[in-house]
Design an enzyme around this catalytic site. Structure first.
Site, mmCIF file in Angstrom:
data_model
loop_
_atom_site.group_PDB
_atom_site.id
_atom_site.type_symbol
_atom_site.label_atom_id
_atom_site.label_comp_id
_atom_site.label_asym_id
_atom_site.label_seq_id
_atom_site.Cartn_x
_atom_site.Cartn_y
_atom_site.Cartn_z
ATOM 1 N N ASP A 25 0.963 -1.209 0.032
ATOM 2 C CA ASP A 25 0.090 -0.106 0.088
ATOM 3 C C ASP A 25 0.750 1.343 0.025
ATOM 4 O O ASP A 25 0.445 2.324 0.558
ATOM 5 C CB ASP A 25 -0.883 -0.065 1.069
ATOM 6 C CG ASP A 25 -1.669 -1.280 1.447
ATOM 7 O OD1 ASP A 25 -2.034 -1.750 0.333
ATOM 8 O OD2 ASP A 25 -1.684 -2.050 2.250
ATOM 9 N N LYS A 28 2.264 2.137 -5.058
ATOM 10 C CA LYS A 28 2.623 1.875 -6.550
ATOM 11 C C LYS A 28 1.841 2.197 -7.704
ATOM 12 O O LYS A 28 2.523 2.433 -8.419
ATOM 13 C CB LYS A 28 3.096 0.176 -6.284
ATOM 14 C CG LYS A 28 4.081 -0.126 -5.169
ATOM 15 C CD LYS A 28 4.355 -1.569 -5.025
ATOM 16 C CE LYS A 28 3.174 -2.339 -4.661
ATOM 17 N NZ LYS A 28 2.763 -1.847 -3.050
ATOM 18 N N GLY A 52 -4.127 -4.012 -4.481
ATOM 19 C CA GLY A 52 -5.230 -2.980 -4.984
ATOM 20 C C GLY A 52 -4.478 -1.825 -5.132
ATOM 21 O O GLY A 52 -4.130 -0.992 -4.326
ATOM 22 N N HIS A 53 -4.201 -1.565 -6.705
ATOM 23 C CA HIS A 53 -3.326 -0.401 -6.971
ATOM 24 C C HIS A 53 -4.267 0.652 -7.423
ATOM 25 O O HIS A 53 -5.184 0.739 -8.357
ATOM 26 C CB HIS A 53 -2.559 -0.772 -8.228
ATOM 27 C CG HIS A 53 -1.465 -1.930 -7.464
ATOM 28 N ND1 HIS A 53 -0.576 -2.245 -8.362
ATOM 29 C CD2 HIS A 53 -1.267 -2.224 -6.403
ATOM 30 C CE1 HIS A 53 0.219 -3.177 -7.632
ATOM 31 N NE2 HIS A 53 -0.133 -3.144 -6.416
ATOM 32 N N GLN A 241 2.152 -6.079 -3.348
ATOM 33 C CA GLN A 241 2.211 -6.318 -2.346
ATOM 34 C C GLN A 241 3.652 -5.494 -1.814
ATOM 35 O O GLN A 241 4.046 -4.503 -2.506
ATOM 36 C CB GLN A 241 2.466 -7.557 -1.530
ATOM 37 C CG GLN A 241 1.048 -8.490 -1.691
ATOM 38 C CD GLN A 241 0.521 -8.861 -3.042
ATOM 39 O OE1 GLN A 241 1.272 -9.468 -3.854
ATOM 40 N NE2 GLN A 241 -0.663 -8.529 -3.160
HETATM 41 P P1 IMP Z 1 -2.582 -12.948 1.280
HETATM 42 O O1 IMP Z 1 -1.620 -12.318 0.288
HETATM 43 O O2 IMP Z 1 -4.116 -12.531 0.897
HETATM 44 O O3 IMP Z 1 -2.464 -14.381 1.392
HETATM 45 O O4 IMP Z 1 -2.330 -12.032 2.787
HETATM 46 C C1 IMP Z 1 -1.065 -12.252 3.355
HETATM 47 C C2 IMP Z 1 -0.668 -10.895 4.031
HETATM 48 O O5 IMP Z 1 -0.236 -9.837 3.214
HETATM 49 C C3 IMP Z 1 -1.647 -10.198 4.844
HETATM 50 O O6 IMP Z 1 -1.052 -9.581 5.914
HETATM 51 C C4 IMP Z 1 -2.399 -9.190 4.133
HETATM 52 O O7 IMP Z 1 -2.971 -8.160 4.597
HETATM 53 C C5 IMP Z 1 -0.911 -8.847 3.147
HETATM 54 N N1 IMP Z 1 -1.390 -8.376 1.759
HETATM 55 C C6 IMP Z 1 -1.779 -9.036 0.704
HETATM 56 N N2 IMP Z 1 -1.812 -8.147 -0.394
HETATM 57 C C7 IMP Z 1 -1.504 -6.935 0.265
HETATM 58 C C8 IMP Z 1 -1.727 -5.765 -0.506
HETATM 59 O O8 IMP Z 1 -1.846 -5.538 -1.882
HETATM 60 N N3 IMP Z 1 -1.087 -4.550 0.296
HETATM 61 C C9 IMP Z 1 -1.049 -4.597 1.663
HETATM 62 N N4 IMP Z 1 -1.040 -5.903 2.263
HETATM 63 C C10 IMP Z 1 -1.280 -7.124 1.539
#
Ligand code: IMP
Length: 452
Positions: A25, A28, A52-53, A241
């Site tokens: 977040d 990007k 979520g960009h 991420q």
């Molecule tokens: P997952 O990727 O849904 O398996 O989540 C694993 C961890 O990564 C969790 O702490 C999520 O909140 C975090 N996470 C996954 N995608 C994002 C993102 O795009 N932004 C921020 N945190 C993320």
């Protein structure tokens, strides 16, 4: 004899990786959208619809992209979803329609790897069931986005995944799906005590219809990208991420299930490491984290609350409130090292305006011994035994950044913070973002994006 595509592409260094250096977040989407004006291709290399960009267009329209690369709003840019991404066809089709409704042409501009793995309905069910079970058992849930990311990568690495190319062979698809669904239904029922079941025929019918809809976009993207690199095209490789959520280098097990780090760009797209000439890290002027896991500089007081409110720090994918804290230079030094970050884009500096004091974490101290720690660790036990040591800065007024067009025009108090941050992360701040709009950015190269 065919041309030696690979050896040519390795010499050109015309790929730039843009990746998150904190816990995601960082903004990007805005940075990639901005730089995309001067590149030919933007490619996503890992993750899935957990991302979520957010992009804000000059006319005020704002969009959140989960799978389509953030270059889509620039007509001349080709957008690639690489083999390293796990694709939820439901989310993808929805997103294509959403972008098309805005008058953006997608056909002929979006290219999806035939080797990318698909997220199936049972992946989402297992993701949610696992989180609920861990929460109920001992509160140790990861706090995933519930988008099926972990279970989809589990199947990929267990060699049971369904790839896009599998949709073409209906007979073998049926067989693979039947095997997977039997196994998942058993797991859901016996291990998770769930009464939800997946129906093979329903899923097959659904995925056959997805196949028809996404077929025009499918191609061998590794071949395509290597040809384009060899032809001198410029590429932005868009990470999702962030480095501290990396499966290997993040705060395991509170991580995502892929490699958002720079190395992931090569494996997630099939391009040679030598084609990467530059790594642009994106960092927020403070820090946030969504989901569980260590966060040394977290603020649980009214300052944290204020940053959350002013910065709209709620998940773009899940709507969850993000945990907020001060900028952690120890953590960013570490991710700069892992990724070979050549320069940083610092975002959301405006969110700190109006605070009387701004803090920057420059090192940690071990709670048990009082010893100073200069280097980040992703060992959870050690992280539980550290406290952040801060350098404190005088704040600046709410309107201090308004109308600034260069770093030099910013008030002294802001410059002092930026200078210290730059010194502590040991790499130059190339771009500074002071608002969501494209024009609210200092230091963006105006010339065609320079390849270094
Ligand atoms: P997952 O990727 O849904 O398996 O989540 C694993 C961890 O990564 C969790 O702490 C999520 O909140 C975090 N996470 C996954 N995608 C994002 C993102 O795009 N932004 C921020 N945190 C993320």
């Amino acid at each position: 004899m065919s041309k030696p595509i690979l050896s040519q592409s390795a010499d050109l260094k015309n790929c730039t990786v843009v990746l998150g250096t904190q816990w995601g977040d960082e903004g990007k989407g805005k940075i990639v959208d901005l730089l995309a004006a001067n590149v030919d291709i933007v490619a996503r290399y890992q993750g899935g619809a957990n991302a979520g960009h957010t992009i804000q267009l000059p006319d005020g329209r704002s969009f959140v992209l989960h799978l389509i690369p953030s270059g889509i709003f620039h007509e001349h840019v080709a957008c690639v979803i690489g083999n390293g991404v796990v694709i939820d066809p439901v989310a993808l089709i929805e997103e294509i329609r959403m972008v098309e409704r805005e008058g953006v042409r997608v056909q002929g501009r979006l290219f999806i790897s035939h080797n990318a793995h698909l997220i199936m309905p049972y992946h989402k069910m297992l993701d949610q069931a696992s989180e609920q079970r861990m929460m109920a058992k001992d509160g140790s849930a990861v706090g995933t986005t519930g988008r099926g990311i972990g279970p989809a990568y589990e199947d990929k690495f267990a060699r049971k995944g369904i790839r896009i190319v599998d949709l073409l062979d209906r007979e073998s698809l049926r067989e693979k799906l039947r095997r997977n669904i039997d196994e998942k239904n058993e797991l859901l029922e016996k291990f998770y005590g769930s009464h939800e079941h997946c129906d093979v025929e329903k899923i097959i019918a659904e995925y056959e219809s997805f196949d028809r809809q996404i077929d025009p976009y499918i191609t061998d993207t590794a071949l395509m990208l290597n040809r384009e690199i060899a032809g001198g095209k410029s590429l932005l490789l868009e990470g999702a991420q962030a480095a501290l959520l990396d499966i290997d280098f993040g705060t395991y097990p509170f991580v995502t299930s892929s490699n958002p780090t720079a190395g992931g760009a090569c494996t997630g797209l099939g391009i040679p490491p030598m084609a990467i000439g530059r790594v642009l890290g994106v960092a927020k002027a403070y820090a946030t984290r969504v989901g569980n896991g260590p966060f040394p500089t977290e603020l649980t007081d009214e300052t944290g609350e204020r940053i959350r409110t002013v910065g709209h720090e709620y998940g773009a994918t899940t709507g969850r409130p993000r945990r907020c804290g001060w900028f952690d230079a120890v953590a960013v030094r570490y991710t700069n090292m892992i990724n070979g970050v050549s320069s940083l884009a610092l975002t959301k500096l405006d969110v700190l305006s109006g605070l009387t004091e701004v803090k920057l974490c420059t090192r940690y101290e071990r709670i048990s011994t009082g010893r100073a720690i200069e280097n980040f660790t992703n060992d959870l036990r050690q992280l539980a035994d550290i406290r952040p040591i801060y350098e404190s800065f005088e704040g600046w007024p709410e309107d201090a950044l308004e109308g600034a067009t260069s770093r030099e025009e910013l008030p002294r108090a802001v410059q002092r913070y930026l200078d210290a941050l730059e010194r502590e992360v040991t790499c130059p701040l190339e771009i500074i973002s002071i608002g969501a709009g494209r024009e609210e950015t200092l230091g963006v190269p105006l010339e065609p994006f320079e390849i270094r």
